[in-house]
Design a protein around this motif. Structure first.
Motif, PDB file in Angstrom:
ATOM      1  N   MET A  18       0.776  -1.228  -0.161  1.00 44.63           N
ATOM      2  CA  MET A  18      -0.082   0.086   0.051  1.00 44.63           C
ATOM      3  C   MET A  18       0.869   1.377  -0.061  1.00 44.63           C
ATOM      4  N   ALA A  19       1.993   1.101   1.076  1.00 46.62           N
ATOM      5  CA  ALA A  19       2.785   2.349   0.934  1.00 46.62           C
ATOM      6  C   ALA A  19       3.320   2.849  -0.395  1.00 46.62           C
ATOM      7  N   ILE A  21       2.370   2.023  -3.368  1.00 50.35           N
ATOM      8  CA  ILE A  21       1.299   2.562  -4.362  1.00 50.35           C
ATOM      9  C   ILE A  21       1.146   4.202  -3.952  1.00 50.35           C
ATOM     10  N   PHE A  22       0.913   4.457  -2.647  1.00 53.26           N
ATOM     11  CA  PHE A  22       0.541   5.903  -2.111  1.00 53.26           C
ATOM     12  C   PHE A  22       1.942   6.730  -2.783  1.00 53.26           C
ATOM     13  N   ALA A  23       3.053   6.243  -2.413  1.00 51.26           N
ATOM     14  CA  ALA A  23       4.185   6.970  -2.946  1.00 51.26           C
ATOM     15  C   ALA A  23       4.301   7.279  -4.250  1.00 51.26           C
ATOM     16  N   GLN A  24       4.056   6.271  -5.091  1.00 50.54           N
ATOM     17  CA  GLN A  24       4.086   6.368  -6.466  1.00 50.54           C
ATOM     18  C   GLN A  24       2.952   7.495  -6.854  1.00 50.54           C
ATOM     19  N   PHE A  25       2.000   7.827  -6.262  1.00 49.84           N
ATOM     20  CA  PHE A  25       1.158   8.990  -6.668  1.00 49.84           C
ATOM     21  C   PHE A  25       1.472  10.307  -5.904  1.00 49.84           C
ATOM     22  N   HIS A  26       2.528  10.337  -5.325  1.00 51.15           N
ATOM     23  CA  HIS A  26       3.147  11.295  -4.367  1.00 51.15           C
ATOM     24  C   HIS A  26       2.496  11.721  -3.240  1.00 51.15           C
ATOM     25  N   TYR A  27       2.130  10.946  -2.469  1.00 48.61           N
ATOM     26  CA  TYR A  27       1.579  11.074  -1.342  1.00 48.61           C
ATOM     27  C   TYR A  27       2.684  11.039  -0.125  1.00 48.61           C
ATOM     28  N   GLN A  28       2.964  11.413   0.888  1.00 53.92           N
ATOM     29  CA  GLN A  28       3.987  11.663   1.992  1.00 53.92           C
ATOM     30  C   GLN A  28       3.406  10.350   2.769  1.00 53.92           C
ATOM     31  N   VAL A  29       4.372   9.287   2.906  1.00 57.65           N
ATOM     32  CA  VAL A  29       3.847   8.086   3.486  1.00 57.65           C
ATOM     33  C   VAL A  29       4.715   7.519   4.535  1.00 57.65           C
ATOM     34  N   MET A  30       4.347   7.332   5.546  1.00 54.54           N
ATOM     35  CA  MET A  30       5.411   7.021   6.781  1.00 54.54           C
ATOM     36  C   MET A  30       4.659   5.455   6.848  1.00 54.54           C
ATOM     37  N   ILE A  31       5.458   4.371   7.182  1.00 55.87           N
ATOM     38  CA  ILE A  31       5.275   3.330   7.520  1.00 55.87           C
ATOM     39  C   ILE A  31       5.708   2.989   9.060  1.00 55.87           C
ATOM     40  N   TYR A  32       4.634   2.655   9.731  1.00 49.91           N
ATOM     41  CA  TYR A  32       4.798   2.563  11.188  1.00 49.91           C
ATOM     42  C   TYR A  32       4.728   1.026  11.482  1.00 49.91           C
ATOM     43  N   ASP A  33       5.549   0.676  12.484  1.00 48.08           N
ATOM     44  CA  ASP A  33       5.389  -0.955  12.985  1.00 48.08           C
ATOM     45  C   ASP A  33       6.355  -0.873  14.193  1.00 48.08           C
ATOM     46  N   LEU A  34       6.157  -1.810  15.262  1.00 44.10           N
ATOM     47  CA  LEU A  34       6.457  -1.991  16.545  1.00 44.10           C
ATOM     48  C   LEU A  34       7.800  -2.690  16.455  1.00 44.10           C
ATOM     49  N   SER A  35       8.054  -3.556  15.282  1.00 46.23           N
ATOM     50  CA  SER A  35       9.052  -4.174  15.155  1.00 46.23           C
ATOM     51  C   SER A  35      10.031  -3.495  14.178  1.00 46.23           C
ATOM     52  N   ASP A  36      11.322  -3.444  14.590  1.00 41.76           N
ATOM     53  CA  ASP A  36      12.318  -3.064  13.688  1.00 41.76           C
ATOM     54  C   ASP A  36      12.738  -3.953  12.565  1.00 41.76           C
ATOM     55  N   LYS A  37      12.735  -5.127  12.718  1.00 42.23           N
ATOM     56  CA  LYS A  37      12.870  -6.267  11.789  1.00 42.23           C
ATOM     57  C   LYS A  37      11.769  -6.141  10.511  1.00 42.23           C
ATOM     58  N   ALA A  38      10.374  -5.924  10.994  1.00 42.68           N
ATOM     59  CA  ALA A  38       9.358  -5.708  10.180  1.00 42.68           C
ATOM     60  C   ALA A  38       9.942  -4.509   9.190  1.00 42.68           C
ATOM     61  N   ILE A  39      10.077  -3.373   9.809  1.00 42.27           N
ATOM     62  CA  ILE A  39      10.377  -2.226   9.073  1.00 42.27           C
ATOM     63  C   ILE A  39      11.793  -2.548   8.118  1.00 42.27           C
ATOM     64  N   GLU A  40      12.781  -3.040   8.565  1.00 46.27           N
ATOM     65  CA  GLU A  40      13.922  -3.392   7.782  1.00 46.27           C
ATOM     66  C   GLU A  40      13.467  -4.183   6.583  1.00 46.27           C
ATOM     67  N   ASN A  41      12.549  -5.159   6.732  1.00 43.19           N
ATOM     68  CA  ASN A  41      12.073  -5.950   5.650  1.00 43.19           C
ATOM     69  C   ASN A  41      11.117  -5.122   4.820  1.00 43.19           C
ATOM     70  N   ALA A  42      10.541  -4.240   5.109  1.00 45.53           N
ATOM     71  CA  ALA A  42       9.607  -3.480   4.212  1.00 45.53           C
ATOM     72  C   ALA A  42      10.484  -2.694   3.444  1.00 45.53           C
TER      73      ALA A  42
END
Length: 310
Positions: A18-19, A21-42
């Motif tokens: 989702m993030a 796709i939104f970024a491709q249409f020039h929306y400012q997108v923040m991906i939030y997660d409790l897990s550092d591992k999940a963030i790095e994988n994203a």
């Protein structure tokens, strides 16, 4: 209602898709997660996806860098303070989701829209934990996000019309095909149809009417092929409502109407045979077949997408 800053809560497969796709249409997108591992994988998966788009000449290297510039990542709840929209994509657990909404609905601004990507949990149930539930709504995406155009927008009893229309227009702006589900019912629209089909399909297999391979072929080469172009009501109109009426007269009473979980589905569940993720389900996915079947699915969906919608 203007949407500029979006927080995607949950960095799993659906979340980072989702993030992007939104970024491709020039929306400012923040991906939030409790897990550092999940963030790095994203981060890794989005970077890989961008590289694929560049290699396939869908976008230029400069456009790829631009997409990446619209994406940020965090494990801090401070990201919720100044966003216009939160799209929640955390674990499908009612209590966990309600706890999340009880927390962040006190952090976000009064005008921030809160949307859940739940595939079937009651919107009203989740809204009961939201401060100002009139700005709460369902925004149900389908996997894989980059190929499946449909987005279900589900209104709760308290959802304001302008909130629904804002999410509807946002979906159009990112080139999706949104539908508004006016009432909160379990499973919404798509999953109710999907599970009605699954129930009848498993019933026919369990009764020995047809093999599992045969029922899948019925859908892939017959019904599914047709439904890629037409909806069920359009099919009925084209086939003739008089014909469908007469068939209904004898067939409806013979269809499976069980309210129990299908027997074969329960058997696989009890054996922890969860499908591709467990390398065994109705079919066997060992020895690399799991990766192969996902790749084949995406390749076929892409061909259909390009033929019908690109």
């Amino acid at each position: 209602m203007n949407i500029n800053k979006i927080v995607i809560a949950g960095a799993g497969t659906m979340g980072y898709s989702m993030a992007q796709i939104f970024a491709q249409f020039h929306y400012q997108v923040m991906i939030y997660d409790l897990s550092d591992k999940a963030i790095e994988n994203a981060k890794k998966r989005i970077s890989e996806n961008i590289d694929i788009l560049i290699d396939e000449k869908e976008i230029t290297s400069q456009q790829g860098q631009e997409i990446m510039s619209y994406l940020s990542y965090t494990t801090s709840k401070d990201c919720f303070k100044d966003c216009d929209l939160v799209v929640e994509n955390i674990i499908e657990n009612v209590d966990i989701k309600k706890s999340f909404y009880k927390d962040i609905s006190q952090i976000v601004s009064e005008n921030c829209i809160l949307a859940t990507n739940t595939s079937g949990i009651s919107i009203n149930e989740l809204a009961s934990s939201v401060n100002k539930p009139e700005r709460f709504i369902g925004m149900h995406w389908f996997n894989p996000c980059h190929l499946i155009l449909l987005i279900e927008i589900i209104k709760g009893d308290n959802t304001r019309d302008d909130v629904a229309q804002t999410i509807y227009q946002l979906s159009l702006d990112i080139h999706k095909k949104p539908v508004i589900v006016q009432k909160d019912v379990l499973g919404f629209a798509a999953n109710r149809i999907q599970f009605a089909v699954l129930r009848e399909a498993l019933f026919l297999v369990e009764q020995g009417v047809i093999s599992k391979e045969g029922i899948d072929d019925v859908m892939k080469y017959g019904l599914g092929f047709r439904y890629a172009c037409l909806g069920p009501l359009e099919v009925a109109d084209l086939g003739g409502l008089d014909t469908f009426y007469h068939i209904s007269d004898y067939l409806m009473q013979d269809l499976c109407d069980s309210h129990e979980i299908p027997r074969s589905l329960k058997e696989h569940f009890d054996k922890e045979e969860y499908g591709v993720k467990a390398k065994k389900g109705f079919y066997d996915y060992q020895d690399g077949k799991d990766l192969e079947v996902v790749q084949q699915r995406d390749e076929k969906l892409l061909k259909v997408f390009e033929a019908l919608y690109k």
